[in-house]
Motif scaffolding. Sequence first.
Motif, PDB file in Angstrom:
ATOM      1  N   UNK A 237      89.926 172.797 -17.006  1.00  0.00           N
ATOM      2  CA  UNK A 237      88.904 173.499 -16.232  1.00  0.00           C
ATOM      3  C   UNK A 237      87.533 173.180 -16.825  1.00  0.00           C
ATOM      4  N   UNK A 238      86.577 172.858 -15.982  1.00  0.00           N
ATOM      5  CA  UNK A 238      85.287 172.425 -16.512  1.00  0.00           C
ATOM      6  C   UNK A 238      84.170 172.729 -15.530  1.00  0.00           C
ATOM      7  N   UNK A 239      82.937 172.634 -16.022  1.00  0.00           N
ATOM      8  CA  UNK A 239      81.751 172.747 -15.189  1.00  0.00           C
ATOM      9  C   UNK A 239      80.979 171.441 -15.297  1.00  0.00           C
ATOM     10  N   UNK A 240      80.025 171.248 -14.398  1.00  0.00           N
ATOM     11  CA  UNK A 240      79.231 170.029 -14.371  1.00  0.00           C
ATOM     12  C   UNK A 240      77.799 170.322 -14.793  1.00  0.00           C
ATOM     13  N   UNK A 241      77.245 169.441 -15.589  1.00  0.00           N
ATOM     14  CA  UNK A 241      75.851 169.556 -16.012  1.00  0.00           C
ATOM     15  C   UNK A 241      74.961 169.023 -14.894  1.00  0.00           C
ATOM     16  N   UNK A 242      74.140 169.888 -14.328  1.00  0.00           N
ATOM     17  CA  UNK A 242      73.320 169.496 -13.179  1.00  0.00           C
ATOM     18  C   UNK A 242      71.855 169.280 -13.524  1.00  0.00           C
ATOM     19  N   UNK A 243      71.429 169.750 -14.691  1.00  0.00           N
ATOM     20  CA  UNK A 243      70.046 169.531 -15.092  1.00  0.00           C
ATOM     21  C   UNK A 243      69.812 170.088 -16.477  1.00  0.00           C
ATOM     22  N   UNK A 244      68.828 169.533 -17.197  1.00  0.00           N
ATOM     23  CA  UNK A 244      68.551 169.997 -18.559  1.00  0.00           C
ATOM     24  C   UNK A 244      67.118 169.637 -18.951  1.00  0.00           C
ATOM     25  N   UNK A 245      66.506 170.530 -19.747  1.00  0.00           N
ATOM     26  CA  UNK A 245      65.160 170.305 -20.273  1.00  0.00           C
ATOM     27  C   UNK A 245      65.085 170.834 -21.699  1.00  0.00           C
ATOM     28  N   UNK A 246      64.148 170.330 -22.463  1.00  0.00           N
ATOM     29  CA  UNK A 246      63.791 170.944 -23.742  1.00  0.00           C
ATOM     30  C   UNK A 246      62.319 170.678 -24.027  1.00  0.00           C
ATOM     31  N   UNK A 247      61.726 171.553 -24.852  1.00  0.00           N
ATOM     32  CA  UNK A 247      60.315 171.443 -25.184  1.00  0.00           C
ATOM     33  C   UNK A 247      60.092 172.096 -26.555  1.00  0.00           C
ATOM     34  N   UNK A 248      59.221 171.501 -27.348  1.00  0.00           N
ATOM     35  CA  UNK A 248      58.939 172.015 -28.680  1.00  0.00           C
ATOM     36  C   UNK A 248      57.436 172.234 -28.862  1.00  0.00           C
ATOM     37  N   UNK A 249      57.094 173.332 -29.545  1.00  0.00           N
ATOM     38  CA  UNK A 249      55.701 173.674 -29.832  1.00  0.00           C
ATOM     39  C   UNK A 249      54.853 173.719 -28.561  1.00  0.00           C
ATOM     40  N   UNK A 250      55.390 174.371 -27.554  1.00  0.00           N
ATOM     41  CA  UNK A 250      54.665 174.501 -26.288  1.00  0.00           C
ATOM     42  C   UNK A 250      53.527 175.512 -26.416  1.00  0.00           C
ATOM     43  N   UNK A 251      52.468 175.283 -25.670  1.00  0.00           N
ATOM     44  CA  UNK A 251      51.319 176.193 -25.600  1.00  0.00           C
ATOM     45  C   UNK A 251      50.840 176.593 -26.995  1.00  0.00           C
ATOM     46  N   UNK A 252      50.666 175.585 -27.837  1.00  0.00           N
ATOM     47  CA  UNK A 252      50.285 175.836 -29.229  1.00  0.00           C
ATOM     48  C   UNK A 252      48.922 176.509 -29.361  1.00  0.00           C
ATOM     49  N   UNK A 253      48.083 176.416 -28.343  1.00  0.00           N
ATOM     50  CA  UNK A 253      46.754 177.013 -28.412  1.00  0.00           C
ATOM     51  C   UNK A 253      46.750 178.497 -28.055  1.00  0.00           C
ATOM     52  N   UNK A 254      47.854 179.023 -27.503  1.00  0.00           N
ATOM     53  CA  UNK A 254      47.910 180.455 -27.231  1.00  0.00           C
ATOM     54  C   UNK A 254      47.813 181.215 -28.553  1.00  0.00           C
ATOM     55  N   UNK A 255      46.986 182.243 -28.635  1.00  0.00           N
ATOM     56  CA  UNK A 255      46.795 182.936 -29.919  1.00  0.00           C
ATOM     57  C   UNK A 255      48.036 183.659 -30.414  1.00  0.00           C
ATOM     58  N   UNK A 256      48.941 184.021 -29.517  1.00  0.00           N
ATOM     59  CA  UNK A 256      50.218 184.640 -29.857  1.00  0.00           C
ATOM     60  C   UNK A 256      51.166 184.280 -28.720  1.00  0.00           C
ATOM     61  N   UNK A 257      52.454 184.324 -28.991  1.00  0.00           N
ATOM     62  CA  UNK A 257      53.425 183.962 -27.967  1.00  0.00           C
ATOM     63  C   UNK A 257      53.301 184.854 -26.742  1.00  0.00           C
ATOM     64  N   UNK A 258      52.976 184.269 -25.606  1.00  0.00           N
ATOM     65  CA  UNK A 258      52.952 185.003 -24.347  1.00  0.00           C
ATOM     66  C   UNK A 258      53.737 184.270 -23.256  1.00  0.00           C
TER      67      UNK A 258
END
Length: 393
Positions: A237-258
């Motif tokens: 029994x299995x599922x299919x991978x239909x899409x994937x993304x990753x991102x690192x250090x996004x929106x680094x200029x935001x003063x705090x995580x929002x």
Amino acid sequence: MTLRPLRRSSYEGVAVAVPVTVPYRRYSTHDAHWFIGQAMEALVKTSGIAKENIDGLTVSSFSLGPDTAVGVTQHLGLSPRWLDHIPTGGASGVMALRRAARAVQAGDADIVACIGADTNHVDSFRQMLGGFSQFARDASYPYGSGGPNSIFAFITAHYMRTTGATREDFGRIAVAQRANALKNPNALFKTALTLDDYMKARPIADPIHLFDCVMPCAGAEAFLVMRDERARDLELPHVLLRGAIERHNAYADDPVLVRGGWRMDRDDLYAQAGVGPDGIDLVQSYDDYPVVVMLHFEGLGFCEEGEGAAFVRSQTLTHDGTFPNNTSGGQLSAGQAGCAGGFLGMTETIRQLTGAAGERAVEDAQVGLVAGFGMVTYDRCLCTGAVILGKSD
């Protein structure tokens, strides 16, 4: 000259199968190697695939050191031709799948075992925090900001001030997830949680209270990645991978995580899968704190930025509700077994889409989204990712 990113190749033909959970325990004298070994044994026994035929391995663990995935191959008697060690915490499950999928598509591996595991000795969580990052060790801990509770108190307080979210809104998330956990035999929390219980819980770091915090524990989560035709040949029994993304250090200029990095890439994610947010039947959001769940809802396009609280008020988040979220109970009620927490949403979604979720099954679920979020520093997390999984024909 600014270069436009090339269109990424499809993930078509990649199957994800054999969800494994090594039962969680609050504390353990076993090391991370033992939990990884238990996960590998369960993958072999459940799949019927001989260990020597698993020729790819990814490992994520905070407590494996000084070893890495290389050391695991010797401990477990493996000889993979493709290997990865993924130190991205809560984003590790999503990233393990992405990279294993590319290895399988390229023919660098036939069958990849993806394992997240950690132990939890009586004092190991404190020790892990002390060596979590050079930034934390040198720039925040000496000034009294130690550990994730203070960090997420800062982030939560800022979110509440800027959006109008209340503790009751966060409580709705925690209460719904506890209801889901009561139908998950692997969850550590076995007692119902009411909104009144949540509101009366002792404070930890204002505005964070007891039930806003995950409970560290020991355990493991794992799954296998292979070509779709291989899974069919093995009758898995299995599922299919239909899409994937990753991102690192996004929106680094935001003063705090929002906001999380999903926002940068979500259009690509949905385009790969051929669905939009309204085509998702269940969501597994990384949930070390309730505010992070709201950031998922906003960043993945289920509501607008700043509207997470209103969205939560308008939905029922249980497995049988209008917006099934963290149907295993998530880390807030199942427990956080270190890096295995980054794999929890993956194993749960595989179970949901292959009819193995038992009492907490989401009715007629066809498509699930799993998101990851990890590696917190003083005022933000650095890693985000998401995958969309679909039921196989």
